[in-house]
Design a protein around this motif. Sequence first.
Motif, short mmCIF file in Angstrom:
data_model
loop_
_atom_site.label_atom_id
_atom_site.label_comp_id
_atom_site.label_asym_id
_atom_site.label_seq_id
_atom_site.Cartn_x
_atom_site.Cartn_y
_atom_site.Cartn_z
N ASP A 118 0.83 -1.21 0.00
CA ASP A 118 0.00 0.00 0.00
C ASP A 118 0.86 1.25 0.00
OD1 ASP A 118 -2.19 -1.56 0.01
OD2 ASP A 118 -2.72 -1.23 2.11
N ASN A 119 1.87 1.25 0.87
CA ASN A 119 2.73 2.43 0.97
C ASN A 119 3.52 2.63 -0.32
OD1 ASN A 119 1.91 3.10 3.50
ND2 ASN A 119 3.59 2.05 4.54
N TRP A 120 3.97 1.51 -0.91
CA TRP A 120 4.71 1.59 -2.17
C TRP A 120 3.83 2.19 -3.25
CZ3 TRP A 120 9.19 2.01 -4.16
CH2 TRP A 120 9.40 1.72 -5.51
N LEU A 163 1.37 4.25 -2.84
CA LEU A 163 1.25 5.69 -2.58
C LEU A 163 2.50 6.41 -3.05
CD1 LEU A 163 -0.32 5.80 0.97
CD2 LEU A 163 -1.26 6.83 -1.08
N PHE A 164 3.66 5.79 -2.76
CA PHE A 164 4.93 6.39 -3.14
C PHE A 164 5.02 6.52 -4.65
CE2 PHE A 164 9.52 6.03 -4.03
CZ PHE A 164 9.97 7.12 -3.30
N SER A 209 2.87 9.21 -6.16
CA SER A 209 3.32 10.59 -6.05
C SER A 209 4.10 11.02 -7.30
CB SER A 209 4.19 10.77 -4.82
OG SER A 209 5.43 10.15 -5.03
N GLU A 264 4.13 12.13 0.75
CA GLU A 264 2.80 11.65 0.33
C GLU A 264 2.37 10.44 1.15
OE1 GLU A 264 0.56 12.86 -3.37
OE2 GLU A 264 2.22 13.66 -2.24
N VAL A 265 3.34 9.58 1.48
CA VAL A 265 3.02 8.37 2.24
C VAL A 265 2.77 8.74 3.70
CG1 VAL A 265 3.88 6.11 2.96
CG2 VAL A 265 4.46 7.01 0.71
N ARG A 292 -2.74 13.34 0.57
CA ARG A 292 -3.25 12.38 -0.41
C ARG A 292 -4.48 12.91 -1.11
NH1 ARG A 292 -2.99 7.32 3.56
NH2 ARG A 292 -0.79 7.55 4.01
#
Lengths: 320, 331
Positions: free
Chosen positions: A28-30, A32-33, A36, A311-312, A318
């Motif tokens: 999930d974090n990846w 979001l990254f 960006s 962003e994360v 977000r």
Amino acid sequence: MVDTASQQVDRAAMRRERWRLFTRTLRDNWRLFVGSKIGPIGLGIVIFFVLFSASYPIFMAVTHNPRIYDPVTGFDYDLMPTSNPHPPTWSHPLGTDVYGRDILSQLMYSSGHDLLLGLIAAGAGVLLATLVGSIAAFYGGIVDMFFMRVADIMMLFPFLATLVALSALMNVSLLMLAIFLAILTGFGTTSIILRSQALQVKVKPFVEAARVSGGSNFHIIWSHIVPNVLPLSFLYMMFSVTGAIFTEAALAFLGFLNVRMSLGIIIQNANTSGYLIGTRLATYWYMWLPAGAVISLICAGFYFVGRGLDEVVNPRLRER
Amino acid sequence: MPDTVTATDALIKVDNLSKYYPLASGLFSRVRHYIHAVEGVSFAADAGEVIGLAGESGCGKTTTGKLLLRLIAPTNGYIYFNGIDVARIPSGGKLKAYRRQVQMIFQDPYESMNPRKTLYDIIAEPLAVHKIGNIVGREQVVADSLARVGLVPPETFMFRYPHELSGGQRQRVAIARAIGIKPRFIVADEPTSMLDVSIRTGVMKLLLELRQEYNLAMLYITHDLAVARYMCERLAIMYLGRMVELGPTEEVLQNPLHPYTKALISAVPVPDPTFKREAIPIKGSISRPVDPPSYCRFYPRCPVATDYCRENKHPPLEDKGDGHYVACYNV
């Protein structure tokens, strides 16, 4: 307990579940990254320069003759001594400087050292800042007052003048500069920012819940406040890498650092030997442009990674 | 305070508990003002008993709860837990031993859990802090606790993060955390006030069941008299840091003696449009208890106040029969 106590937990299934959820969080974090857009570009640049500088010792050991390609003492006798600086050729893709040294190997050598310096200075500095900020926020009162006044001193510290004085007294190495910068960020601006984050975390009920559970001050700082400050710490670590590399380049250019070779020194060499004047600037572009570009790109890379992490870490940024 | 209010063999016994907060004054000003957040509160609870603490916001309910757990150090008074004076335990090993036996359930299920920890970490935290069991044992305890509060199958919940759960589920996790170390006394600070009405009953039922299972004493803080009626054997009403009435819940609600309690109960809406109840008006609004005068706290708003109330100290809690205590001169 009730009837459920008889059911034994399936530990293997549990471990699989934990791993699945952990990787899902990472994924999930990846996402979001990557979302960006600016973050992956930065990461690409950083990875490129890591590989770029890591390949230098390999080249030196395998194909390059250190007598020709050493960043400080190398000299290519195939080129006439009088023809230095020499424009790019196949054997010297970025030409040679005024002393006949290969500029590409100078770049590779110094970008590795700069990356190390940036990461050490930023890593140690932010680690320090996280601890200082958390401790100051948690204990408050006189402890807080002490660390914040130290931070004020650090922010107003004439560090350039100090480094000039210091370089007169002793040889300032890269590691010393890294420690110096780490102390500046660790007790200075970054610690103030992280302290304000820690202050927000400190008043959350989960800190009280930990206290009810018998948690010590150390336990609360370490397992509740620090983990909630850490994402912001990483963000500021990325930004302070940029600052450290810029500082190093500037100081090396001014000649205050005791280093063999550095991006700043490459430009300084071009400058002191008179190649940064008038139309020569365009003719001898290979003497200053690559080094300047490497400084800018490395700094931009880390800054972009920081923006991507922002962003994360910052849910408010977000897009919904 | 007379010992009749507080049974001597009770599990937890509070005697004349007070907490004053200094107000920030000028830097070199010598005049200090104090907010009397809690003053002269006394009660006792047996094992397995739920005591309700009701009153409007700012009357010191939560402060009382936190004082009992030593989250706040009391200014005056005594808290006896099993005969040990909790108010004067030095912080350190003995305080930790006390906290091994007490727990708290917080009002806000969203803020009372560290968002960066999994449910396993959250529920196992008290166990880890008190070094109870090894990791395998803790996993079993966590799984059992989760199953007990109705989050089944526990394996799927164990490594989730709080933000993946609904409010009701989170409050169940908070309860699971509280029962994991098998405490003897729990302070429940409005555990259902932030939950949807439809899931409140479930959480309250769970708390009552757990009380039965573990023989828990509980201080149930609420501002909702209907919740208090459902949960508590005895009910205490607080006003501006003072306990004004204490008695068996039904007795206090059906036969309120203190004018404040009467006004409080008359303000509860009744779902019957034809029902006419005597409205008990009280004048003014609640104020902050900054350096309060020594006479009755309710005097400025009281409909039955007399000169006697003004000339004497705040009335003590007096037994009016059947363990129904009231702090009022005119009852």
